[in-house]
Scaffold this motif. Structure first.
Motif, PDB file in Angstrom:
ATOM      1  N   MET A   1       0.820  -1.389   0.009  1.00  0.00           N
ATOM      2  CA  MET A   1       0.060  -0.039   0.119  1.00  0.00           C
ATOM      3  C   MET A   1       0.753   1.148  -0.044  1.00  0.00           C
ATOM      4  SD  MET A   1      -2.843   1.120   2.795  1.00  0.00           S
ATOM      5  CE  MET A   1      -3.742  -0.546   2.573  1.00  0.00           C
ATOM      6  N   SER A   2       0.913   1.891  -1.075  1.00  0.00           N
ATOM      7  CA  SER A   2       1.553   3.353  -1.134  1.00  0.00           C
ATOM      8  C   SER A   2       0.865   4.423  -0.377  1.00  0.00           C
ATOM      9  CB  SER A   2       1.985   3.424  -2.801  1.00  0.00           C
ATOM     10  OG  SER A   2       2.728   4.719  -2.869  1.00  0.00           O
ATOM     11  N   THR A   3       1.658   4.901   0.512  1.00  0.00           N
ATOM     12  CA  THR A   3       1.117   6.072   1.085  1.00  0.00           C
ATOM     13  C   THR A   3       2.103   7.168   1.452  1.00  0.00           C
ATOM     14  OG1 THR A   3       1.408   5.103   3.421  1.00  0.00           O
ATOM     15  CG2 THR A   3      -0.579   4.461   2.322  1.00  0.00           C
ATOM     16  N   PRO A   4       1.892   8.461   1.672  1.00  0.00           N
ATOM     17  CA  PRO A   4       2.754   9.395   2.040  1.00  0.00           C
ATOM     18  C   PRO A   4       3.451   8.934   3.363  1.00  0.00           C
ATOM     19  CG  PRO A   4       0.611  10.369   1.593  1.00  0.00           C
ATOM     20  CD  PRO A   4       0.313   8.813   1.636  1.00  0.00           C
ATOM     21  N   PHE A   9      -0.938   8.372  13.152  1.00  0.00           N
ATOM     22  CA  PHE A   9      -1.831   9.122  14.374  1.00  0.00           C
ATOM     23  C   PHE A   9      -3.240   8.903  14.355  1.00  0.00           C
ATOM     24  CE2 PHE A   9      -2.068  11.576  10.446  1.00  0.00           C
ATOM     25  CZ  PHE A   9      -3.073  12.063  10.483  1.00  0.00           C
ATOM     26  N   LEU A  10      -3.860   8.314  13.250  1.00  0.00           N
ATOM     27  CA  LEU A  10      -5.060   8.049  13.173  1.00  0.00           C
ATOM     28  C   LEU A  10      -5.640   6.924  14.170  1.00  0.00           C
ATOM     29  CD1 LEU A  10      -6.197   8.116   9.313  1.00  0.00           C
ATOM     30  CD2 LEU A  10      -6.592   9.978  11.061  1.00  0.00           C
ATOM     31  N   LEU A  29      -6.760  -1.914   7.121  1.00  0.00           N
ATOM     32  CA  LEU A  29      -6.551  -0.868   7.750  1.00  0.00           C
ATOM     33  C   LEU A  29      -5.194  -1.004   8.740  1.00  0.00           C
ATOM     34  CD1 LEU A  29     -10.190  -0.244   8.968  1.00  0.00           C
ATOM     35  CD2 LEU A  29      -8.926   1.382   7.139  1.00  0.00           C
ATOM     36  N   ARG A  30      -4.867  -1.978   9.239  1.00  0.00           N
ATOM     37  CA  ARG A  30      -3.673  -2.013  10.000  1.00  0.00           C
ATOM     38  C   ARG A  30      -2.543  -1.974   9.151  1.00  0.00           C
ATOM     39  NH1 ARG A  30      -6.601  -6.248  12.766  1.00  0.00           N
ATOM     40  NH2 ARG A  30      -7.329  -5.576  14.900  1.00  0.00           N
ATOM     41  N   ALA A  31      -2.800  -2.279   7.768  1.00  0.00           N
ATOM     42  CA  ALA A  31      -1.420  -2.230   7.280  1.00  0.00           C
ATOM     43  C   ALA A  31      -1.069  -0.729   6.670  1.00  0.00           C
ATOM     44  CB  ALA A  31      -1.758  -3.078   5.798  1.00  0.00           C
ATOM     45  N   ASP A  32      -2.155   0.045   6.908  1.00  0.00           N
ATOM     46  CA  ASP A  32      -1.738   1.658   6.618  1.00  0.00           C
ATOM     47  C   ASP A  32      -0.845   2.408   7.634  1.00  0.00           C
ATOM     48  OD1 ASP A  32      -2.417   4.553   6.185  1.00  0.00           O
ATOM     49  OD2 ASP A  32      -3.677   3.705   4.755  1.00  0.00           O
ATOM     50  N   ARG A 116      -7.776   1.544  -3.067  1.00  0.00           N
ATOM     51  CA  ARG A 116      -8.983   2.399  -2.970  1.00  0.00           C
ATOM     52  C   ARG A 116      -9.339   2.626  -1.428  1.00  0.00           C
ATOM     53  NH1 ARG A 116     -11.912   5.418  -2.346  1.00  0.00           N
ATOM     54  NH2 ARG A 116     -14.121   5.951  -2.949  1.00  0.00           N
ATOM     55  N   LEU A 117      -8.885   1.896  -0.460  1.00  0.00           N
ATOM     56  CA  LEU A 117      -9.104   2.062   1.028  1.00  0.00           C
ATOM     57  C   LEU A 117      -7.872   2.951   1.330  1.00  0.00           C
ATOM     58  CD1 LEU A 117     -11.014   1.203   3.320  1.00  0.00           C
ATOM     59  CD2 LEU A 117      -8.952  -0.536   3.803  1.00  0.00           C
ATOM     60  N   ALA A 118      -6.610   3.040   0.845  1.00  0.00           N
ATOM     61  CA  ALA A 118      -5.972   4.084   0.870  1.00  0.00           C
ATOM     62  C   ALA A 118      -6.353   5.476   0.675  1.00  0.00           C
ATOM     63  CB  ALA A 118      -4.521   3.553   0.477  1.00  0.00           C
ATOM     64  N   GLU A 119      -6.938   5.647  -0.420  1.00  0.00           N
ATOM     65  CA  GLU A 119      -7.679   6.708  -0.881  1.00  0.00           C
ATOM     66  C   GLU A 119      -8.499   7.290   0.182  1.00  0.00           C
ATOM     67  OE1 GLU A 119      -8.712  10.411  -3.066  1.00  0.00           O
ATOM     68  OE2 GLU A 119      -7.032   9.149  -2.905  1.00  0.00           O
TER      69      GLU A 119
END
Length: 258
Positions: A1-4, A9-10, A29-32, A116-119
Motif C-alpha cells: 500500500m503506497s502512502t505518504p 496518528f489516526l 487498515l492495520r497495514a496503513d 481504494r481504501l488508502a484513498e
C-alpha cells in the motif's frame, strides 16, 4: 500500500457484522502506516460501546447490518460533540444518496481494494487537517459517488446538467459524459429541488438555470440543454413556464443597478 511518509496518528473504528469482511477490513487498515490504533465492532451496539470509552477519528462502516444499520449509526454519530469522519464500506450502491446527504467522507464498494481504501484514509486525513465543513445546507453543492472504469469517483452535483430515469436507476448527464447510479429519479427530484433541479417529465429532471430554450414542436414542448432536446410533459409545462419566468425575474433583479 503506497502512502505518504507520515507518522501514524489516526484512531479508527471498523464496523461490520460479517466476521470475514471485518477481518479483511481490519487487516487492510492495520497495514496503513497512517493508522495508529484500530478498534473493531461487529454491530452498531458494540460500536457505540467502543465510542463511549475511546476517542476515534474515523469510522469505517458497513451499511446493511442487523438492528441499527450503518445509515442510522451515522446519523447518531453526527450528533456527537466531536463527530468522527465516516467512510461507508459496502457491497451495495443503493444508499449512495442517503450516505452523502449525511456528509460522509467516502463510499467504498466491496470487494475492497487496498489502493481504494488508502484513498479513503487520505480523504480522512484531509478532513482532519483542513477545517471541518459544516453540514451542507439545502441548495449548496454536494457530491454523489459514481463508478468510472471500476473506480468510485465523487461527482459534484453542480456538474450534473440533466438526469434521465432508467427504471430504478438514474443516468446523470454532465458536460463530459454520463453516469448511471442506483437511485430512482423521484428521489433525486425531491432532494435536489432546492438546488434548482426541476421535473419536466416522468423520465427527466433538469437544472433550470441551464435551460437554453423552451420550444413548441409538433409533438409538444421541449427544452434544450447543452444542445439536447428533452421532452416536457403536458402536466409539467405550466409549472415549468412559471419557474422559468420567476428565475428570469430574479436574474433581472440581481442585475438591476442599486
Amino acid at each position: 500500500m503506497s502512502t505518504p511518509d507520515v507518522p501514524a496518528f489516526l484512531r479508527v473504528l471498523a464496523v461490520d457484522d460479517e466476521p470475514p469482511a471485518l477481518d479483511e477490513l481490519a487487516y487492510l487498515l492495520r497495514a496503513d502506516p497512517r493508522i495508529a490504533r484500530l478498534h473493531t465492532a461487529a454491530d452498531a451496539t458494540d460500536a457505540l460501546r467502543i465510542l463511549r470509552d475511546h476517542e476515534v477519528d474515523a469510522v469505517f462502516l458497513d451499511i446493511r447490518m442487523p438492528g441499527l444499520d450503518g445509515l442510522e449509526l451515522a446519523r447518531v454519530l453526527r450528533r456527537f460533540a466531536r463527530p468522527p469522519a465516516v467512510v461507508f464500506v459496502t457491497a451495495y450502491d443503493d444508499a449512495a444518496v442517503d450516505a452523502f446527504d449525511l456528509g460522509v467522507v467516502d463510499y467504498v464498494r466491496k470487494p475492497i481494494r487496498a489502493d481504494r481504501l488508502a484513498e479513503s484514509v487520505r480523504r480522512v486525513v484531509a478532513r482532519l487537517v483542513l477545517p471541518v465543513a459544516p453540514p451542507v445546507p439545502a441548495g449548496e453543492d454536494v457530491s454523489i459517488p459514481v463508478e468510472l472504469a471500476g473506480v468510485t469517483k465523487m461527482l459534484p452535483r453542480s456538474a450534473v446538467r440533466w438526469v434521465e430515469a432508467q427504471g430504478d436507476y438514474a443516468r446523470l448527464h454532465t458536460a463530459g459524459g454520463s453516469h448511471l447510479v442506483r437511485v430512482p429519479l423521484a428521489t433525486l427530484a425531491e432532494r435536489w429541488a432546492d438546488a434548482g433541479f426541476v421535473r419536466i417529465h416522468r423520465s427527466y429532471l433538469v437544472q433550470i438555470r441551464l435551460i437554453g430554450e423552451l420550444r413548441l414542436t409538433n409533438t409538444g414542448y421541449v427544452v434544450v440543454v447543452d444542445g439536447a432536446e428533452l421532452p416536457v410533459s403536458r402536466r409539467h409545462t405550466r409549472e415549468l413556464k412559471d419557474r422559468l419566468v420567476r428565475a428570469a425575474k430574479q436574474g433581472w433583479q440581481r442585475g438591476a443597478p442599486a
